[in-house]
Motif scaffolding. Structure first.
Motif, short mmCIF file in Angstrom:
data_model
loop_
_atom_site.label_atom_id
_atom_site.label_comp_id
_atom_site.label_asym_id
_atom_site.label_seq_id
_atom_site.Cartn_x
_atom_site.Cartn_y
_atom_site.Cartn_z
N TYR A 1 94.64 37.90 -8.74
CA TYR A 1 93.39 38.44 -8.11
C TYR A 1 93.13 39.16 -9.74
CZ TYR A 1 92.86 43.12 -5.78
OH TYR A 1 92.45 44.49 -5.71
N LEU A 2 92.00 39.39 -9.63
CA LEU A 2 91.02 39.97 -10.65
C LEU A 2 90.91 41.62 -10.14
CD1 LEU A 2 89.27 37.13 -11.62
CD2 LEU A 2 91.09 38.20 -12.65
N GLY A 3 90.82 41.79 -9.19
CA GLY A 3 90.07 42.87 -7.96
C GLY A 3 88.59 42.86 -8.37
N ARG A 4 87.78 42.03 -9.05
CA ARG A 4 86.38 42.22 -9.37
C ARG A 4 86.03 40.88 -9.43
NH1 ARG A 4 88.79 42.42 -13.51
NH2 ARG A 4 88.57 40.96 -15.34
N THR A 5 84.62 40.64 -9.15
CA THR A 5 83.64 39.90 -9.17
C THR A 5 83.39 39.68 -10.90
OG1 THR A 5 82.71 40.14 -7.37
CG2 THR A 5 81.99 38.56 -9.11
N ILE A 6 83.45 37.54 -11.63
CA ILE A 6 83.01 37.35 -12.54
C ILE A 6 82.50 35.88 -12.35
CG2 ILE A 6 84.54 36.62 -14.85
CD1 ILE A 6 86.91 37.81 -14.36
N GLY A 7 81.54 35.99 -13.69
CA GLY A 7 80.65 34.65 -13.15
C GLY A 7 81.43 33.86 -14.69
N LEU A 8 81.36 32.85 -13.88
CA LEU A 8 81.21 31.68 -14.06
C LEU A 8 80.80 30.57 -15.03
CD1 LEU A 8 84.76 29.94 -16.02
CD2 LEU A 8 84.59 29.24 -14.03
#
Length: 301
Positions: A288-295
């Motif tokens: 659960y990151l709570g945000r969007t991360i571009g991989l």
């Protein structure tokens, strides 16, 4: 013209011993860019050059192996330097780093390493680097983005543990002049411990690119936990994709913990095998990151 730049390549004038920029007229910014490869590097000559151009010398390229005394004599009077390209000697004490002016925005360092004939073929240093070492000249600069919020960008190639430990002194700079961008490339002799110590000292980092073996180790990633403002991270293994071993479960978990701790992380670029990239993606999806991360991963994978 509102901006005028004077570029001087001293290697075309080998007999030159002094250099002075024109006097700036009203509303004109005279910027002096000096490439001192070929300059007669006497301490007295360097000190005169620095004092004569203290307010106009903006970019400086120095030859490989310039000594500490020469560096200190040149840097101390400068007050407007924006870019510095330097290859300090192996026995450098690193004291010159304390003399970097507040105006400096980009510091490019290529460590002066000696590669013997015996280990030349087995070294992971690229052909481009080998040509550079043979010629005794400073390498081409590291290319990285210069965002508007950049305070000090540092690029290091052929680094050693000693050099990384010396660079930690830059963490003592005032908040408005601390390191926000860091690139470390082609440094096969760097140990994870030295890399972790440097990353832990730079708590203002926003953009990081690590092109070294061991960038995904737990100690390396844990050192980034103090970088609360980290936004972009490149983990680039310099080995061919087919030669990169599988990440351990603890290493994959370390990537997830780093992504959670660095709350402002927006982009994670991972250069590794397809198996490793998939493992990291799976771990991030379960976290659960709570945000969007571009991989971002290699197209081959």
């Amino acid at each position: 013209m509102t901006s005028l730049q004077l570029v001087v390549r001293v290697k075309d004038q080998p007999d030159m011993t002094s250099l002075k920029a024109p006097i700036a007229e009203t509303y004109t910014d005279i910027r002096l860019v000096a490439d001192l490869r070929g300059f007669k590097l006497r301490v007295s000559a360097l000190r005169r050059l620095a004092r004569a151009n203290a307010s106009s010398l903006r970019e400086l390229t120095l030859p490989a192996g310039i000594g500490d005394c020469q560096l200190e004599a040149l840097l101390e009077p400068l007050e407007a330097l924006g870019r510095l390209y330097v290859s300090p000697p192996v026995d450098s004490t690193g004291e010159w780093l304390r003399l970097l002016p507040k105006s400096l925005k980009t510091l490019e360092i290529t460590a002066d390493q000696q590669i013997t004939r015996r280990n030349w073929r087995t070294s992971t240093v690229s052909n481009c680097t080998r040509k550079t070492i043979r010629s005794g000249m400073t390498r081409s600069p590291v290319s990285f983005y210069e965002y508007f919020y950049s305070k000090l960008s540092v690029g290091v190639q052929l680094a050693t543990d000693k050099l990384l430990d010396q660079l930690s002194v830059l963490s003592n700079r005032q908040p408005d002049y601390q390191v926000t961008h860091l690139v470390i490339l082609e440094s096969p002799s760097v140990t994870p411990g030295a890399l972790a110590r440097l990353l832990a000292s730079f708590t203002s980092l926003k953009w990081v690119k690590l092109g070294v073996v061991g960038a995904t180790l737990e100690t390396t990633l844990a050192a980034l936990h103090g970088c609360s403002g980290l936004e972009v991270l490149y983990l680039t293994d310099p080995r061919p994709l087919t030669d990169i071993p599988a990440l351990t479960e603890s290493e994959v978990a370390a990537v997830s913990r780093m992504a959670v701790t660095c709350r402002k992380l927006e982009e994670l670029c991972l250069t590794s095998s397809a198996v490793n990239c998939q493992a990291v993606l799976t771990a991030l999806l379960k976290t659960y990151l709570g945000r969007t991360i571009g991989l971002y991963v290699p197209t081959e994978s």
